[in-house]
Design an enzyme around this catalytic site. Structure first.
Site, mmCIF file in Angstrom:
data_model
loop_
_atom_site.group_PDB
_atom_site.id
_atom_site.type_symbol
_atom_site.label_atom_id
_atom_site.label_comp_id
_atom_site.label_asym_id
_atom_site.label_seq_id
_atom_site.Cartn_x
_atom_site.Cartn_y
_atom_site.Cartn_z
ATOM 1 N N GLU A 169 -5.209 43.736 -8.575
ATOM 2 C CA GLU A 169 -4.433 43.906 -7.339
ATOM 3 C C GLU A 169 -5.329 43.769 -6.112
ATOM 4 O O GLU A 169 -4.997 43.089 -5.146
ATOM 5 C CB GLU A 169 -3.749 45.284 -7.313
ATOM 6 N N CYS B 223 -5.868 51.073 -5.854
ATOM 7 C CA CYS B 223 -5.085 49.894 -5.484
ATOM 8 C C CYS B 223 -3.832 50.280 -4.700
ATOM 9 O O CYS B 223 -3.430 49.568 -3.781
ATOM 10 C CB CYS B 223 -4.715 49.085 -6.720
ATOM 11 N N CYS C 13 -10.169 45.732 -9.545
ATOM 12 C CA CYS C 13 -8.855 45.526 -10.172
ATOM 13 C C CYS C 13 -8.226 44.216 -9.710
ATOM 14 O O CYS C 13 -8.557 43.689 -8.633
ATOM 15 C CB CYS C 13 -7.908 46.657 -9.802
ATOM 16 N N CYS D 54 -3.491 51.335 -10.133
ATOM 17 C CA CYS D 54 -4.265 52.580 -10.082
ATOM 18 C C CYS D 54 -4.193 53.160 -8.671
ATOM 19 O O CYS D 54 -3.698 52.524 -7.732
ATOM 20 C CB CYS D 54 -5.717 52.320 -10.497
ATOM 21 N N ASN E 270 -8.544 41.181 -12.865
ATOM 22 C CA ASN E 270 -9.552 42.240 -12.853
ATOM 23 C C ASN E 270 -10.895 41.656 -13.287
ATOM 24 O O ASN E 270 -10.960 40.747 -14.114
ATOM 25 C CB ASN E 270 -9.136 43.462 -13.685
ATOM 26 N N ILE E 271 -11.937 42.187 -12.677
ATOM 27 C CA ILE E 271 -13.293 41.692 -12.912
ATOM 28 C C ILE E 271 -14.190 42.902 -13.165
ATOM 29 O O ILE E 271 -14.463 43.673 -12.248
ATOM 30 C CB ILE E 271 -13.796 40.888 -11.687
ATOM 31 N N GLU E 272 -14.596 43.066 -14.417
ATOM 32 C CA GLU E 272 -15.409 44.226 -14.782
ATOM 33 C C GLU E 272 -16.891 43.956 -14.557
ATOM 34 O O GLU E 272 -17.303 42.814 -14.313
ATOM 35 C CB GLU E 272 -15.139 44.601 -16.246
HETATM 36 ZN ZN LIG Z 1 -6.586 49.281 -9.315
#
Ligand SMILES: [Zn+2]
Length: 137
Positions: A55, A89, A53, A86, A42-44
């Site tokens: 995935e 995804c 996310c 989520c 995941n990359i915020e």
């Molecule tokens: Zn997700």
């Protein structure tokens, strides 16, 4: 499908997560129908809506490298419980899944995991088949 190999890739990807805001690291790895594995984290982003996310990072890497279908995905998030994908995804996985029985491997580590099927965590999915039906009407 060797679940442990896929989980190990997800565990490694999780280490690269960029999560300065949530500190919630997730790693994912997808297995493609042509036998390849792609992983992602995941990359915020300071603009939260731009966050991606793990995935989807893994799926997009696979598709951008020419993969057509994904046959399994391993997801490692919280190492004390199983982390489900989520809603966004799940929808992206449905787009590239080999079929709705695609295996979703939810893992704490290489030894502790459960296996779900995409159809069970995304019942009644809206997919490209629905659009094909629309074109035939
Ligand atoms: Zn997700």
């Amino acid at each position: 499908m060797n679940y442990e190999i896929l989980i190990k890739e997800a565990v490694e990807a999780r280490k690269k997560a960029y999560v300065p805001y949530s500190n919630f690291k997730v790693g994912a790895a997808v297995f493609t129908d042509d036998g390849r594995i792609f992983s992602g984290c995941n990359i915020e982003n300071a603009s939260f809506g731009a966050t991606n996310c793990a995935e989807r990072t893994a799926v997009f890497k696979a598709v951008s490298e020419g993969a057509k279908y994904i046959t399994a995905v391993a997801i490692v998030g919280d190492i004390s419980s199983f982390t489900y994908p989520c809603g966004i995804c799940r929808q992206v996985l449905a787009e590239f899944a080999s079929d709705m029985n695609m295996e979703i491997i939810l893992a704490k580590n290489e030894k502790e995991y459960i296996v779900e099927k995409l159809c069970n965590i995304l019942p009644g999915a809206f997919t490209k088949r629905d659009l094909d039906k629309e074109k035939m009407d």
